[in-house]
Each structure stands twice: as C-alpha cells, then as structure tokens.
Design a protein around this motif. Sequence first.
Motif, mmCIF file in Angstrom:
data_model
loop_
_atom_site.group_PDB
_atom_site.id
_atom_site.type_symbol
_atom_site.label_atom_id
_atom_site.label_comp_id
_atom_site.label_asym_id
_atom_site.label_seq_id
_atom_site.Cartn_x
_atom_site.Cartn_y
_atom_site.Cartn_z
ATOM 1 N N SER A 47 1.005 -1.146 0.028
ATOM 2 C CA SER A 47 0.016 0.129 -0.154
ATOM 3 C C SER A 47 0.927 1.257 0.096
ATOM 4 O O SER A 47 0.387 2.455 -0.823
ATOM 5 C CB SER A 47 -0.881 0.059 1.225
ATOM 6 O OG SER A 47 -1.763 -0.901 1.217
ATOM 7 N N GLN A 89 -8.596 0.016 -0.837
ATOM 8 C CA GLN A 89 -8.796 -1.162 -0.264
ATOM 9 C C GLN A 89 -10.486 -1.097 0.154
ATOM 10 O O GLN A 89 -11.266 -2.114 -0.349
ATOM 11 C CB GLN A 89 -7.991 -1.373 0.783
ATOM 12 C CG GLN A 89 -8.131 -3.011 1.158
ATOM 13 C CD GLN A 89 -6.941 -3.301 2.144
ATOM 14 O OE1 GLN A 89 -5.954 -2.516 2.296
ATOM 15 N NE2 GLN A 89 -7.060 -4.610 2.509
ATOM 16 N N ASP A 173 -5.684 -1.270 -4.645
ATOM 17 C CA ASP A 173 -5.317 -1.682 -3.606
ATOM 18 C C ASP A 173 -6.210 -2.960 -2.880
ATOM 19 O O ASP A 173 -6.974 -2.823 -2.453
ATOM 20 C CB ASP A 173 -4.998 -0.829 -2.294
ATOM 21 C CG ASP A 173 -4.229 -1.075 -1.425
ATOM 22 O OD1 ASP A 173 -3.726 -2.442 -1.322
ATOM 23 O OD2 ASP A 173 -3.754 -0.268 -0.582
HETATM 24 MG MG MG Z 1 -2.152 -2.836 2.340
#
Ligand code: MG
Length: 261
Positions: A47, A89, A173
């Motif tokens: 990330s 994410q 992500d």
């Molecule tokens: Mg991550």
Amino acid sequence: MKNSKPAVETNNLSISWGELNVLNKINLKLKEGEKLAIVGPSGSGKSTILKILAGLILPTEGELSIFGEKQTYLRLDQNNPPDVRLVFQNPALLGSLTIEENVGFILQRNKKLSKKFIKEIVRECLEEVGLFNIEKKLPNELSGGMQKRVSFARALITEKNLYKNNHPLLLFDEPTAGLDPIASSRIEDLINKTNNKVKGSSIVVSHVLSTIERTSDKVIMLYGGKFRWAGSIDEFKRSNDPYVFQFRNGKLDGPMQPKEI
Ligand code: MG
Ligand code: ADP
C-alpha cells in the motif's frame, strides 16, 4: 504506444517510518499500457508503494517519474498533476456526499464544466459498472459490493481536457480482499474493463491468486523492503523461486518469516 515515456520509473526509492525501513532502494519500471501485480505478505509495503505513486505520501529518498515527469510534490501541491487514480482497499466514499457527488468530485473542481455535463458523465460511468438510478443515494444506503463498484466508477471518470496524458495510471489496492470467488471474478472483470476503457497502465496489489492471474501480465514480489522476484504471469505460475513458491502455496517455512519486518 511505442516511444512513449514509461508510466512509472523509480530510482532507488526508499521510505522509512522512524526506524522501520519499509522500501529500500526499489527500482520499478512500468511501461505505458503494462499491467503489473505487486504481491507480498502483509506489512511488506505494498500500500505504501501505491500511496507514493498516488502522491499521498513522499518517499524519504530516491526519485520517481510518472509519464516521464519527475515527481517532487504531494499531488495537491502540483500544478499539472499526472493522471493517477487509486482505488482504495475499502471504497473510501465520502459519507455525507451523494453517489453523484462522490463520483463527480474530480470534475466539480473544474469550474468550466456545467452541472448538466458532469451529471451526464457520472451517469455513464455508473452504468459502465452496472449501477442505475443510485445517483441521489448516500454511500451507506448501498451494499458493500455496490460501494466498491462506485469506487470503480470514480476511477472511470475521464474528461479529455483535464489532463495532458489521457491514459491514466490505475492503482488498485487489494480490490478483492474478503470477497467470495464469484464477487471476486466480477471485480476482476471490472478492473479489466476499466483498464480497457481508459487505455490505462495498472498496478494491482493483491493476495488473491485469481486476481493476480486475471488482471495482470507481470508480477513483482515485495519482501523486506526489496523486490525479490519479477516475471511474467506464466513464470509466476511455474517458478520454483523460494519466495514465489512460499507465497503461492501459503507455506510457513521459506524465506518470508513474520519477525523480519
Ligand atoms: Mg495494504
Ligand atoms: P502492506 O500494504 O504490504 O500490508 P503497508 O504499506 O500498509 O503494507 O505498510 C508497510 C509497513 O509500514 C507496515 O509495517 C506499517 O505498519 C508501516 N506503516 C505504513 N504507514 C505508516 C505510517 N503512516 N506511519 C508509520 N508506519 C506506517
């Protein structure tokens, strides 16, 4: 797209948080139109790479060029920011804004665009991801899967004159973390569709083998601040490299051990 500048080029890029050296002199090159997966265990800095590429954080050391232009600022401080779109994410929608406002956010900053025009583009992008008549809803009125699709619609938003470079860099992500296999397949299709639509270059960070294999041409394995292995998807499937083998088979023994990072 031959002769074009690489979408991403880093030179000995490093970042540390206090004592913790998360990325240690990494050299990443992504040609325009390439589709790359970055894999590695939790906490290995995947990330972090995406956040640096998106201009959300700055590296401690080293150089980064995007579409051939050196990046030295956080994105909001830049006059001509490159077109980099990060799909987080979690969908990261703004809870107090409607879906229309969330998706049209980037266009609303451009005062030359009429409300009607923005509305029309937002509707088209939502339709692309299979969402209809939800413009006036708030994020918490939608299911998790729908919110995820809204975040993809936001990455699809494109208006030719906003950017010098019309082929964006798309960053995803962990797009399928925690989804069942069928929902994952839908999201993987959506990644490919988004990529084709905007003719982008992409980096997908994922643990999910189907996502890695279905969305990318190349794989890089990140561990202990370094790239340990790089190759094509086919090589990734067959490789006996100890890092790749351990990752693919979820083995406890191997070069990647919890306390090293
Ligand atoms: Mg991550
Ligand atoms: P990954 O996405 O591969 O799971 P991250 O890039 O999120 O890993 O994090 C890499 C490491 O950097 C982790 O050890 C994490 O705790 C640390 N880290 C990430 N962001 C910060 C921050 N803002 N401050 C301090 N440490 C951080």
